[in-house]
Design an enzyme around this catalytic site. Structure first.
Site, PDB file in Angstrom:
ATOM      1  N   CYS A 278       0.799  -1.240   0.000  1.00 45.80           N
ATOM      2  CA  CYS A 278       0.000   0.000   0.000  1.00 45.80           C
ATOM      3  C   CYS A 278       0.827   1.283   0.000  1.00 45.80           C
ATOM      4  O   CYS A 278       0.769   2.053  -0.953  1.00 45.80           O
ATOM      5  CB  CYS A 278      -0.905   0.016   1.224  1.00 45.80           C
TER       6      CYS A 278
HETATM    7  N1  LIG Z   1      -2.940  -5.934   1.688  1.00 47.69           N
HETATM    8  C1  LIG Z   1      -3.418  -4.942   2.384  1.00 47.69           C
HETATM    9  O1  LIG Z   1      -3.135  -4.841   3.570  1.00 47.69           O
HETATM   10  C2  LIG Z   1      -4.335  -3.901   1.763  1.00 47.69           C
HETATM   11  C3  LIG Z   1      -4.855  -2.908   2.605  1.00 47.69           C
HETATM   12  C4  LIG Z   1      -5.701  -1.972   2.078  1.00 47.69           C
HETATM   13  C5  LIG Z   1      -6.028  -2.003   0.743  1.00 47.69           C
HETATM   14  N2  LIG Z   1      -5.514  -2.941  -0.076  1.00 47.69           N
HETATM   15  C6  LIG Z   1      -5.948  -2.921  -1.478  1.00 47.69           C
HETATM   16  O2  LIG Z   1      -6.821  -4.020  -1.714  1.00 47.69           O
HETATM   17  C7  LIG Z   1      -6.663  -4.497  -3.043  1.00 47.69           C
HETATM   18  C8  LIG Z   1      -6.314  -5.971  -3.025  1.00 47.69           C
HETATM   19  O3  LIG Z   1      -5.069  -6.149  -2.353  1.00 47.69           O
HETATM   20  P1  LIG Z   1      -4.611  -7.498  -1.700  1.00 47.69           P
HETATM   21  O4  LIG Z   1      -3.495  -7.151  -0.791  1.00 47.69           O
HETATM   22  O5  LIG Z   1      -5.778  -8.253  -1.162  1.00 47.69           O
HETATM   23  O6  LIG Z   1      -4.056  -8.248  -2.997  1.00 47.69           O
HETATM   24  P2  LIG Z   1      -3.689  -9.789  -3.170  1.00 47.69           P
HETATM   25  O7  LIG Z   1      -2.700  -9.878  -4.250  1.00 47.69           O
HETATM   26  O8  LIG Z   1      -3.390 -10.399  -1.827  1.00 47.69           O
HETATM   27  O9  LIG Z   1      -5.054 -10.457  -3.652  1.00 47.69           O
HETATM   28  C9  LIG Z   1      -5.661 -10.163  -4.858  1.00 47.69           C
HETATM   29  C10 LIG Z   1      -6.351 -11.430  -5.359  1.00 47.69           C
HETATM   30  O10 LIG Z   1      -7.051 -11.102  -6.544  1.00 47.69           O
HETATM   31  C11 LIG Z   1      -6.933 -12.163  -7.448  1.00 47.69           C
HETATM   32  N3  LIG Z   1      -7.235 -11.663  -8.786  1.00 47.69           N
HETATM   33  C12 LIG Z   1      -6.466 -10.944  -9.627  1.00 47.69           C
HETATM   34  N4  LIG Z   1      -7.130 -10.636 -10.752  1.00 47.69           N
HETATM   35  C13 LIG Z   1      -8.361 -11.168 -10.615  1.00 47.69           C
HETATM   36  C14 LIG Z   1      -9.496 -11.201 -11.449  1.00 47.69           C
HETATM   37  N5  LIG Z   1      -9.514 -10.598 -12.651  1.00 47.69           N
HETATM   38  N6  LIG Z   1     -10.589 -11.860 -10.987  1.00 47.69           N
HETATM   39  C15 LIG Z   1     -10.574 -12.463  -9.771  1.00 47.69           C
HETATM   40  N7  LIG Z   1      -9.532 -12.477  -8.962  1.00 47.69           N
HETATM   41  C16 LIG Z   1      -8.427 -11.827  -9.369  1.00 47.69           C
HETATM   42  C17 LIG Z   1      -5.518 -12.673  -7.243  1.00 47.69           C
HETATM   43  O11 LIG Z   1      -5.363 -14.003  -7.700  1.00 47.69           O
HETATM   44  C18 LIG Z   1      -5.388 -12.549  -5.708  1.00 47.69           C
HETATM   45  O12 LIG Z   1      -5.818 -13.737  -5.056  1.00 47.69           O
HETATM   46  C19 LIG Z   1      -5.586  -3.603  -3.670  1.00 47.69           C
HETATM   47  O13 LIG Z   1      -6.214  -2.545  -4.327  1.00 47.69           O
HETATM   48  C20 LIG Z   1      -4.844  -3.068  -2.466  1.00 47.69           C
HETATM   49  O14 LIG Z   1      -4.236  -1.830  -2.750  1.00 47.69           O
HETATM   50  C21 LIG Z   1      -4.671  -3.906   0.417  1.00 47.69           C
END
Ligand SMILES: NC(=O)c1ccc[n+]([C@@H]2O[C@H](COP(=O)([O-])OP(=O)(O)OC[C@H]3O[C@@H](n4cnc5c(N)ncnc54)[C@H](O)[C@@H]3O)[C@@H](O)[C@H]2O)c1
Length: 447
Positions: A278
């Protein structure tokens, strides 16, 4: 009742009575804990992901996310409230669909919305009247209304009457023992009053408090503001660290004393650089969007510059310590980097400064190994392909004593720092872990 209000009333009732099925797309750090919180609140949940390995693991009741235990996952599956699939046809059975897919930067550091766009198209292919579609991925103001909604409306269905669109930023803090998905207040917004009302009632069921704001763009800006605030303040203490170090002042001692002020100050701590999915990335979503308005985002750029200079600063301090304390050049030294994860007590190495530290040490001719109790092997990464497959070394007294210097990059709680101090020849601490534990030693320097 006209058709418009009956679509709204029907969905509203379904959410209120928990008869609604929720679909969570993207079962990663954000999506899986959210799916659990929503299931626990009584909704039937279908999780969707394009990665079949995740679905196989979930079917086997194996969680790959620290914040979700196997027991919690098993409980929701056994209660019939959670299933997962790679088959997006099931989206048409879902009344509420939440998008939690990645929003990285491209090679040129522009927003990469390809995941959000692809997911919006998958939803559009199955869109029907009476659905609420929510974006949770972090992004610049305007994405939900200008991209997600626009793609969905290409079906001919209209937001605000046939279906509803909302944004709610994710505030997950991996490794935080005090707060989790259900207990962190959730900012919610919608495209129109009815969408907002649905957002409040859906999230109100799953989390302890909701904070409604007036538009999706506002909610998108809230998330960016929170992360920019962190990035800028971390940059500030990183800069102060370098200045105070030159003056012989310990920045951690300064912060500990400053934070006794009961108002007007909030402690942030220096470190070897920014990490995680992030803080190093999200601020640049706003920088990109601001260009459209011909407005500079100087704080964001400056914070990025200072924070990304930290790994090089730390290696400079390490080389200096080797020179002065051991009479040895970095190019002839073996360095043990302690902690590969970007923050303590988690296994997440995305954007971790430790990877950059290893790279810089080796660019300068040193030899670097790492130990991390949570990361047995370096997985493939886009930026650090040369490091792929390296394994965490065992932290035996003999192994530690074999290195010229131990560089503490991550302050995992599980490490026995007293034993480490006994066995290491020289220690460079970027996290003040020794200071916090009240351990001091002649062969210890802070960086
Ligand atoms: N990790 C954190 O602590 C956090 C905190 C706040 C916000 N975010 C935001 O949340 C969002 C997700 O982050 P994350 O950390 O969970 O990512 P991540 O990589 O852990 O998970 C994303 C998931 O989405 C899947 N994916 C990708 N393309 C896809 C599609 N077209 N259809 C279905 N599934 C698909 C991937 O296989 C993966 O399992 C991002 O925008 C991130 O900036 C993350």
């Amino acid at each position: 009742m006209d058709a418009r209000s009956s679509t709204f009333e029907t969905l509203s009732k379904k959410i209120e009575t928990r008869a609604a099925r929720a679909g969570i797309i993207g079962l990663g750090y954000v999506g899986l804990p959210l799916a659990m919180a929503v299931a626990r609140s009584g909704f039937a949940v279908t999780g969707f992901d394009i990665d079949p390995k995740k679905i196989v693991a979930l079917d086997a009741r194996r969680s790959y996310i620290d914040a979700v235990t196997n027991e919690a996952l098993t409980a929701e599956i056994d209660a019939g409230r959670f299933v997962s699939t790679t088959d997006f046809a099931g989206l048409s059975d879902c009344d509420v669909i939440v998008i939690c897919v990645p929003t990285p930067l491209t090679k040129h550091r522009d927003p990469d919305l390809s995941f959000v766009e692809a997911t919006s198209r998958s939803i559009a292919a199955h869109l029907r009247a009476g659905q609420l579609i929510v974006l949770e991925s972090t992004t610049y103001p305007g994405t939900t209304d200008d991209i997600v909604k626009v793609i969905l409306e290409e079906t001919g269905l209209k937001s605000g009457s046939d279906f509803f669109v909302g944004f709610s930023p994710e505030r997950e803090d991996p490794g935080n023992q005090n707060y989790h998905t259900a207990t962190i207040p959730k900012v919610v917004a919608g495209d129109g009053a009815q969408a907002l009302s649905l957002m409040k009632s859906f999230y109100g069921a799953a989390v302890s408090s909701v904070v409604p704001v007036s538009s999706n763009a506002t909610a998108e800006a809230v998330k960016l503001t929170e992360n920019i605030f962190r990035s800028v303040n971390i940059a500030l203490v990183n800069e102060l660290k370098t200045v105070y170090a030159a003056m012989g002042i310990d920045v951690w001692e300064v912060i500990d004393a400053a934070k006794t002020k009961p108002f007007g100050y909030m402690p942030f701590y220096p470190g070897p650089g920014l990490g995680g999915h992030c803080i190093p990335i999200d601020p640049f979503y706003l920088t990109w969007k601001s260009r459209e308005f011909e407005l500079p985002t100087r704080f964001i750029e400056l914070a990025g510059e200072i924070n990304s200079a930290m790994p090089r600063y730390v290696v400079g301090k390490l080389a200096e310590a080797l020179d002065i304390r051991a009479g040895k050049a970095l190019s002839r030294s073996r360095v043990l980097v302690l902690g590969l994860a970007y923050k303590k007590n988690v296994a997440d190495i995305r954007e971790s400064p430790s990877l950059r530290l290893i790279e810089i040490i080796e660019e300068r001719g040193g030899k670097a190994d790492y130990h991390d109790p949570f990361v047995a092997e370096i997985p493939p990464t886009r930026e650090y392909q040369a490091l792929k497959g390296r394994k965490s070394i065992d932290l035996t007294p003999e192994a530690v004593a074999g290195y010229d210097v131990v560089l503490i990059a991550t302050d995992h709680d599980i490490i026995d720092y007293a034993a480490l101090s006994k066995n290491a020849r020289l220690i460079v601490d970027t996290r003040n872990v020794f200071g916090r534990l009240g351990l001091s030693a002649d062969h210890l320097i802070k960086a």
